[in-house]
Enzyme design. Sequence first.
Site, mmCIF file in Angstrom:
data_model
loop_
_atom_site.group_PDB
_atom_site.id
_atom_site.type_symbol
_atom_site.label_atom_id
_atom_site.label_comp_id
_atom_site.label_asym_id
_atom_site.label_seq_id
_atom_site.Cartn_x
_atom_site.Cartn_y
_atom_site.Cartn_z
ATOM 1 N N ARG A 176 0.321 -1.840 -0.323
ATOM 2 C CA ARG A 176 0.105 0.271 0.189
ATOM 3 C C ARG A 176 0.565 1.509 -0.196
ATOM 4 N NH1 ARG A 176 -3.281 -3.987 2.445
ATOM 5 N NH2 ARG A 176 -4.671 -4.768 0.527
ATOM 6 N N ASP A 205 0.449 -6.490 -3.855
ATOM 7 C CA ASP A 205 -1.488 -6.499 -3.327
ATOM 8 C C ASP A 205 -1.909 -5.650 -4.087
ATOM 9 O OD1 ASP A 205 -3.850 -5.786 -1.759
ATOM 10 O OD2 ASP A 205 -2.788 -6.886 -0.265
ATOM 11 N N HIS A 282 -6.622 -10.379 -3.682
ATOM 12 C CA HIS A 282 -5.172 -9.406 -3.546
ATOM 13 C C HIS A 282 -4.610 -8.737 -4.975
ATOM 14 C CE1 HIS A 282 -7.153 -7.567 0.036
ATOM 15 N NE2 HIS A 282 -7.358 -8.405 0.205
ATOM 16 N N ASP A 337 -6.138 -14.753 1.625
ATOM 17 C CA ASP A 337 -7.356 -14.483 1.862
ATOM 18 C C ASP A 337 -8.208 -13.492 0.719
ATOM 19 O OD1 ASP A 337 -4.677 -12.835 1.219
ATOM 20 O OD2 ASP A 337 -5.772 -10.852 2.766
ATOM 21 N N GLU A 338 -9.275 -13.499 1.272
ATOM 22 C CA GLU A 338 -10.461 -12.608 0.648
ATOM 23 C C GLU A 338 -10.214 -13.017 -0.871
ATOM 24 O OE1 GLU A 338 -10.624 -8.670 4.296
ATOM 25 O OE2 GLU A 338 -8.484 -8.310 2.341
ATOM 26 N N TRP A 404 -5.589 -15.010 10.972
ATOM 27 C CA TRP A 404 -6.499 -13.131 11.006
ATOM 28 C C TRP A 404 -7.562 -13.032 11.655
ATOM 29 C CZ3 TRP A 404 -9.370 -9.675 8.075
ATOM 30 C CH2 TRP A 404 -9.526 -10.688 7.028
ATOM 31 N N TYR A 429 -3.859 -6.312 15.295
ATOM 32 C CA TYR A 429 -4.413 -5.724 13.872
ATOM 33 C C TYR A 429 -3.449 -4.691 14.408
ATOM 34 C CZ TYR A 429 -5.271 -8.559 10.030
ATOM 35 O OH TYR A 429 -5.287 -9.498 9.421
ATOM 36 N N ASP A 431 -2.386 -1.458 12.807
ATOM 37 C CA ASP A 431 -3.449 -0.530 11.971
ATOM 38 C C ASP A 431 -5.266 0.471 12.744
ATOM 39 O OD1 ASP A 431 -4.599 -2.949 11.126
ATOM 40 O OD2 ASP A 431 -4.992 -2.616 9.355
ATOM 41 N N TRP A 479 -1.468 -3.186 8.390
ATOM 42 C CA TRP A 479 -1.950 -2.480 6.971
ATOM 43 C C TRP A 479 -1.705 -1.369 6.657
ATOM 44 C CZ3 TRP A 479 -2.100 -6.767 4.106
ATOM 45 C CH2 TRP A 479 -2.053 -8.237 4.605
ATOM 46 N N GLU A 481 -2.846 0.894 3.891
ATOM 47 C CA GLU A 481 -3.874 1.926 3.236
ATOM 48 C C GLU A 481 -4.028 3.307 3.962
ATOM 49 O OE1 GLU A 481 -5.102 -1.247 4.675
ATOM 50 O OE2 GLU A 481 -5.715 -2.177 3.337
HETATM 51 C C1 ACM Z 1 -6.204 -9.857 5.909
HETATM 52 O O1 ACM Z 1 -6.631 -8.999 7.105
HETATM 53 N N1 ACM Z 1 -7.107 -9.940 5.116
HETATM 54 C C2 ACM Z 1 -5.357 -11.178 6.275
#
Ligand code: ACM
Length: 699
Positions: A176, A205, A282, A337-338, A404, A429, A431, A479, A481
Site C-alpha cells: 500500500r 497486493d 488481492h 485471503d479475501e 487473522w 491488527y 492498523d 496494514w 492503506e
Molecule cells: C487480511 O487482513 N486480509 C489478512
Amino acid sequence: MNLIPFLILLSAAFSVPAAGQDTEPECSNRITGPESVIPIPCDYRTDDGTFEIHDGMKFFIGTESRTGFKDESSLRARNRLSDEIRSLPFPISETSGPSGADLIISIGAMPDDESYTMRVEEDRIYIHAPSAAGAFYAVQSLAQMAGLSESGKIACCTINDRPRFPYRGLHFDVSRHFRSKEFLMKQMDAMALLKLNRMHLHLTDGAGWRLEIGAYPGLTEFAAWRPYRKWSDWQASHRHYCKAGTPGAYGGYYTEEDIREILDYAERKHIEIIPEIEMPGHSEEVIAVFPELSCSGMQYGSGDLCPGKEETFIFLENVLTEVMDLFPSEYVHIGGDEASKEAWKTCPDCRRRMQEEGLETVDELQSYFIRRIGNFVNSRGKKIIGWDEIMQGGLAPNATVMSWRGTEGGLEAARAGHDVIMTPNSYCYLDYTQDAPFREPVSIGGYVTLERTYSFDPAGDGTDIGSGRHILGVQGNLWSEYITEDSHAEYMYYPRAFAIAETGWSRAESKDYGDFRERSLSLLALLGQRGYTVFDLGNEYGERKESLAPVEHLAVGSLAGYSIKYDGRYPASGDAALTDGLLGGWSYGDGRWQGFLSDVDVTVDLGASRQVHYIGATFMQIISAWVYLPEKVEISVSNDGAHFRPVGTVFRDLSAALDGLYFRQYGLVCNENCRYIRLRAEKPQKDGAWLFTDEIIVN
Ligand code: ACM
Ligand code: ZN
C-alpha cells in the site's frame, strides 16, 4: 540502514559519567535490572550491589564448541555478535582473552536454542548461551538495562531466559505504501531490542508490486507505480497504475540487491524475513500487467487470478522460484485471503478446471489452487504459510495457517496437526486505532489498545487439547492503506509491538499489564530518544466514556421486535442488544454495536403506556470499513402496536465521503404517551454498506 547515525543516537541516549566528575547529573539515580526489560525475562533474581558502566570496558567471546569458531557459519555468527556488542549504548571494545574482560560471553553449539543466562556481578558480566542467537538476546537485555539506566548502574542479577514461542513476528505492508530498506533496517533494530525474530514482508497486493522479478520486469516497471500518493485518493479514482518515471509517479520496489542488503541486516539481527506473494485474490496489480491471467482478460476488472488457466500457474511458479532462490526462509507466504471468487463461478476456464478435477464449489477450486502452489513450493524444499481462508475447501498438506479472522481457524488447523501463527485482528491488527479515534490519525477502523494487544494469549485453549505445540507464535500486522508516512507506521508499531514481543517471549504467568505499561513508558522514551516516532502512552484517553457504565432509561430491558434482522456477524447481544443499557465503544466490532446490511426497523415494547420525552439512537460512520450513517431515521409511536403515529424524522447531517470515525445521535425530543416505539433507519444506496447502532434510548 547506515549504522553510524544510529550509534551516535545510542551514545547520546546513554551518557557515561566522565572520570573524575564528582557531581552526579540531575535525575541520574535510576538503577535498572531485569525487571525493567521488555519482554520480561522468564526467571531472574536481583542481588545486592551494582555493576557500573565505565570507560574502557572490554568484552571477550569464547565458545564451548570443541572445534572453536573454526567453521565458517559459527565464525560469521561470532563476528556479527561482536559487531552487535560494539554497538551497545556505551563504549566497549573486544579483547582476545577473558582476563581483564568486563563482559565475558560463552557460546555453545546448539543453533536452534534461543535461551541464555546472564549474571551481572559488581565487576563483571557473564553471558552463557547455547547459540549465537541466545547470546544476541542476552546482549539485547543488557542493551535495554544500560539504555534505560540513568545512573550508568545495573543491578547485580542472574537471568535465566528463553522464549515461550519460536515465532515472534511483525508484519510490514509495503504494497500500500512502499518503505525504504533503511526504514526496514531501523525497525529491525527495534525488533531485535524486543527479541522479535520474524519480519513478514507483504510484498505484493492490489496497491503495488514491490519486488523485482527478473522474468517479469513489467511488474515493477508498471505495477509498482501509481499517480496518487494517498491510497484513498487512488482508491477513489480508477485505481490505475502508471509507468515508472511518469511525472508524479508514486511507489517503488526492492531490487535483488536491496533484498540482499535487507537479508544481510536481518541475519545480523537474528531476524528471518518471510516474503509474501499474494494470490489468488488481492492481485489487481498483476492483472494490470498481465490481464490474460484473470478470468475476464480485462486489465482493470477483478483482483482474482484465474485458476482455470495454466498460464496463471506458470507465472506464479516462475515468480516463486525467484523468490525462493532469493530469500533463505523455509517459508513463502502465499496470501490466500479475501479472494472474491465471483468471476470463477462463470468463467469457462474455471468451470472446465472444476469439472476435470471433480470440484463442486469455488471454495474447492481455491483449495485446488493453494494445494497446487503448496506442492510446488514443497517440491523445492520449502513450505507455505497462508491466511486462514486457505482452509476453505480443504487445507493443503504441510501448510501453516496465519489466523487473522479470530483464533478459531487457527485452533482448528492446529487440531488437524497444522502449524499456526496467531494474529487475530481484534488483538494483533496494529492498523486499528490505539486510542480514541477523535485524537488519532485516520485509520482503517477498529480499536486495539496496548492493553488489548497485551491481553492476547496465542495458545488460548489450544494447549489443553494437545495442539498447543502447533502454535508457533504470534505476529502484529500493520496494514498500511491509511499509513502513508514512515513516522506514522512507527507510531502504530510502538508500543504495541512491545506487547507482541512480551506475549511471544515471556511466560504467560509473568504477564502483568500494570507493570508492563510502566516498562513500556520507559522504553518508549528510549525509542523516542533514538529517533523513533512513538505513541504518547502517558496521555492515553481510552475507551468511549459513555460505554463504560450502563445507561438508565425507560426502555432498558424492554422487548425489541425486528422487522429486519441484524446481520449474524455483528449481533451484539442479539434481540436484547438495543435495550440492554450498554453503549458501544470506539469499535463496531466490540460486541456492543449491532450491525445491519439493510435498513433498520425495530419496535420496542415498553410493556405499558408511558409518558415519553426523548427517543433516539446513535449510529456510527467509518467509511474505510463500509460503515455509514443512515440517510434518515423515522421515529413513530403507538399504544396498540398496530397503529403508529409519526413523531418525526432525523436526517443525516454529515457527508458520506468523510474519512474518519464519526458518531451521530438521531434523536427527537417529544411529549408522547405510548407503549410501542418504532425506529426505522434508512441505509445509503451503496452496495455492501453497513449500519451500526448500539441502543435505542427512551426517556
Ligand atoms: C487480511 O487482513 N486480509 C489478512
Ligand atoms: Zn477463470
